[in-house]
Design a protein around this motif. Structure first.
Motif, PDB file in Angstrom:
ATOM      1  N   LYS A 182       0.813  -1.211   0.000  1.00  0.00           N
ATOM      2  CA  LYS A 182       0.000   0.000   0.000  1.00  0.00           C
ATOM      3  C   LYS A 182       0.850   1.266   0.000  1.00  0.00           C
ATOM      4  CE  LYS A 182      -3.820  -2.279   2.424  1.00  0.00           C
ATOM      5  NZ  LYS A 182      -4.698  -2.258   3.619  1.00  0.00           N
ATOM      6  N   GLY A 183       2.151   1.089   0.259  1.00  0.00           N
ATOM      7  CA  GLY A 183       3.038   2.235   0.299  1.00  0.00           C
ATOM      8  C   GLY A 183       4.460   1.809   0.599  1.00  0.00           C
ATOM      9  N   TRP A 207      11.451   5.073  -2.594  1.00  0.00           N
ATOM     10  CA  TRP A 207      10.803   4.470  -1.433  1.00  0.00           C
ATOM     11  C   TRP A 207      11.833   3.896  -0.464  1.00  0.00           C
ATOM     12  CZ3 TRP A 207       5.840   1.258  -2.938  1.00  0.00           C
ATOM     13  CH2 TRP A 207       4.855   2.141  -3.394  1.00  0.00           C
ATOM     14  N   PHE A 265      -0.405   1.112  -8.551  1.00  0.00           N
ATOM     15  CA  PHE A 265      -0.156   2.542  -8.357  1.00  0.00           C
ATOM     16  C   PHE A 265      -0.112   3.237  -9.715  1.00  0.00           C
ATOM     17  CE2 PHE A 265       1.717   0.155  -4.943  1.00  0.00           C
ATOM     18  CZ  PHE A 265       1.362   0.867  -3.800  1.00  0.00           C
ATOM     19  N   ASP A 270       1.362   9.231  -6.393  1.00  0.00           N
ATOM     20  CA  ASP A 270       0.050   9.423  -5.783  1.00  0.00           C
ATOM     21  C   ASP A 270      -0.676  10.673  -6.272  1.00  0.00           C
ATOM     22  OD1 ASP A 270       0.476   7.154  -4.319  1.00  0.00           O
ATOM     23  OD2 ASP A 270       1.162   8.213  -2.518  1.00  0.00           O
TER      24      ASP A 270
END
Length: 342
Positions: A182-183, A207, A265, A270
């Protein structure tokens, strides 16, 4: 046939056979299927729907538009061909080899063919390694890149773009995992495969750096260039997931039943929906007619037929955009861009 190429073709065809029930294919009348008696190899879903896997694709076609063709730079009009470059590979439904192990087929070649039709040019297709797409565009060897290329702000400094599909990227893992992405925190300490020079690599690098700054483990980013290699690594457990274009990942997961999508994604992050675009050298005069050609085939319905043929209707755009906002620059990686791994 060389052993590696034979393996790639076989894998691609098996995926197509298994996934036909999920990929809508049309009839021979509109160019979205194989014509009776054509001799083309086909695979069937058992309900009469077939997809042409042979080199004679009977592609969806459209008419030349003289007013748009007149906008093509003189040197390209003079040679009479549109030289389109794409990363060589076997990744249905984007670009893969037909049963002759030579002809490149898929949604990207089909869209390139439509653009060439509108411009009144003969399509010449050039499969190359990923890095050579941009080398060839820079040198003028190739006119146009159609290879699942994401618009990025950095690339806009050197190239012009006309969009034709949404860009979504996905994490593909072995089926049955209760792990979901999710991230950034969800990939800390994980082994993730990715193709070099893609915006997926850019996302992972960013990330991982963010996680390390927060005291979390870095992501073990593993680079792959061949489809067979990263799927073998995924199957053997050497990878927790592969991070690539959503169409390829979803198609493979559906066709094999051995993997699943654990996170999707936008290719641009985002805050922005990523866009896939036809790419030219900046200010060489070609992007305007290409942009108008794309809007023409969107409006006349042939674009929708192509996406339907390959099961990508959910990635359609309502119109082509010229140099829209792209994946933002970051200091951590000087590369970026979505594409199908070769």
């Amino acid at each position: 046939m060389p052993p590696r190429r034979h393996f790639r073709i076989t894998a691609a065809l098996l995926g197509l056979v298994s996934a036909l029930s999920l990929t809508a294919c049309g009839d021979p009348a509109d160019g979205t299927g194989s014509a009776p008696g054509s001799g083309a190899a086909t695979a069937g879903s058992g309900d009469g729907v077939q997809i042409n896997l042979g080199p004679d694709q009977k592609r969806v076609s459209t008419s030349e538009v003289a007013s748009i063709a007149a906008l093509v730079p003189a040197e390209i009009r003079a040679k009479g061909t549109l030289d389109v470059v794409n990363s060589a590979g076997s990744v249905p439904p984007l670009t893969f080899y037909a049963t002759d192990d030579r002809t490149v087929i898929g949604v990207e070649p089909d869209i390139a063919s439509l653009v060439a039709d509108v411009l009144g040019l003969k399509l010449r297709y050039h499969p190359v390694d990923w890095a050579n797409i941009f080398v060839g565009l820079d040198s003028g060897k190739y006119d146009l890149g159609l290879s699942n290329i994401t618009v990025t702000e950095e690339r806009k400094e050197k190239y012009d773009f006309a969009t034709y599909r949404l860009d979504n990227i996905a994490f593909e893992a072995k089926k049955g995992s209760d792990w979901r992405v999710k991230g950034p925190r969800d990939v800390a300490g994980k082994a993730i495969g990715v193709a070099s020079g893609t915006n997926q690599e850019k996302v992972l690098v960013d990330w991982s750096a963010s996680n390390v700054a927060k005291g979390l483990k870095p992501t073990d980013i593993k680079i792959y260039q061949n489809t067979s290699d990263y799927y073998l690594a995924l199957g053997s457990g050497r990878l927790d997931a592969y991070f690539g274009p959503n169409p390829v990942a979803a198609y493979h997961a559906a066709s094999t039943g051995r993997t699943e999508i654990v996170g999707t994604f936008s290719g641009a992050g985002d805050a922005l929906q990523g866009k896939i675009a036809a790419t030219t050298k900046k200010d060489n005069g070609l992007i305007k007619p290409v942009h108008e050609a794309l809007n023409t085939v969107i409006e006349n319905g042939t674009y929708a037929k192509v996406l339907k043929r390959w099961g990508l209707g959910d990635e359609a755009v309502p119109s082509s955009e010229l140099n829209p906002p792209g994946l933002p620059n970051t200091a951590s990686l000087a590369r970026g861009g979505g594409r199908a791994p070769p």
